[in-house]
Scaffold this active site. Structure first.
Site, PDB file in Angstrom:
ATOM      1  CG  HIS A  62      -1.748  -1.156   1.421  1.00 19.98           C
ATOM      2  ND1 HIS A  62      -1.966  -1.727   2.656  1.00 19.98           N
ATOM      3  CD2 HIS A  62      -2.437  -1.919   0.543  1.00 19.98           C
ATOM      4  CE1 HIS A  62      -2.764  -2.769   2.522  1.00 19.98           C
ATOM      5  NE2 HIS A  62      -3.058  -2.916   1.250  1.00 19.98           N
ATOM      6  CE  LYS A  72       2.232   3.536   5.505  1.00 12.55           C
ATOM      7  NZ  LYS A  72       1.641   2.358   4.850  1.00 12.55           N
ATOM      8  CE1 TYR A 132       0.519   2.308   9.236  1.00  7.66           C
ATOM      9  CE2 TYR A 132       0.321   0.237  10.410  1.00  7.66           C
ATOM     10  CZ  TYR A 132      -0.187   1.162   9.518  1.00  7.66           C
ATOM     11  OH  TYR A 132      -1.406   0.948   8.915  1.00  7.66           O
ATOM     12  CG  ASP A 170      -4.203  -5.914   0.376  1.00  7.05           C
ATOM     13  OD1 ASP A 170      -4.600  -4.778   0.056  1.00  7.05           O
ATOM     14  OD2 ASP A 170      -3.676  -6.164   1.474  1.00  7.05           O
TER      15      ASP A 170
END
Length: 182
Positions: A62, A72, A132, A170
């Site tokens: 992603h 991130k 994260y 996904d």
């Protein structure tokens, strides 16, 4: 904190200083000043996310596009994952290249993935808690993704295909060649 730049410019594996004693351990998991020194620039994290997954779950690949792009800083609180970053920066000499890092509660490593990269992971342990920090707020309209098993990426997910658990979303992501630009 020790910072190791990967083969993808701007991506770093961060190894915190862990201080063990008879009670367990102590570590500083984030320090804005030390982090900026390690990666060479300031990053203003504004959102924390956490997920729980079972063995074989793949989340990704992603990314967020345009003004909503996200850097991130990822780590594993429990379990073990193979973390993956894919360079999507169109003018980068490593465009389409992949970096993988094993993150676990044992090694306490963190992985910094800057803006312009797709990101994902697969759970290798029975369960995993993944945490994260993001430097931009999530924006659904700016979502992008790349199919986890794109043959041009040739990612070794270190788990058998029959063990994989992948969301319908996904499973329907485009290959890198058709992915929306970052």
């Amino acid at each position: 904190m020790k910072a190791i730049e990967t083969t993808l410019k701007g991506c770093f594996v961060l190894e915190p200083t862990v201080i063990p004693d008879g009670r367990g351990y102590f570590m500083e998991s984030f320090n804005k000043r030390k982090f900026a020194d390690a990666v060479g620039h300031e990053v203003d994290f504004v959102q924390d996310n956490q997920s729980f997954s079972t063995r074989g779950v793949i989340r990704g690949l992603h990314y967020q596009r345009g003004e909503h792009a996200q850097a991130k800083l990822v780590r594993v609180l429990h379990g073990e994952v193979l973390d993956v970053a894919v360079d999507l920066r169109p003018n980068s000499p490593t465009y389409g290249k992949v970096e993988t890092v094993l993150l676990s509660e044992e090694n306490q490593k963190q992985f910094f993935v800057p803006r312009g990269f797709a990101h994902g992971f697969v759970v290798l342990s029975e369960t995993a808690v993944f945490f994260y920090k993001c430097d931009n707020y999530y924006n659904k309209a700016s979502e992008g993704g790349v199919f986890y098993n794109d043959p041009d990426l040739a990612i070794d997910w270190q788990i058998t295909e029959k063990e994989l658990i992948i969301s319908e979303k996904d499973q329907n992501l485009p290959f890198l060649k058709e992915a929306l630009p970052v």
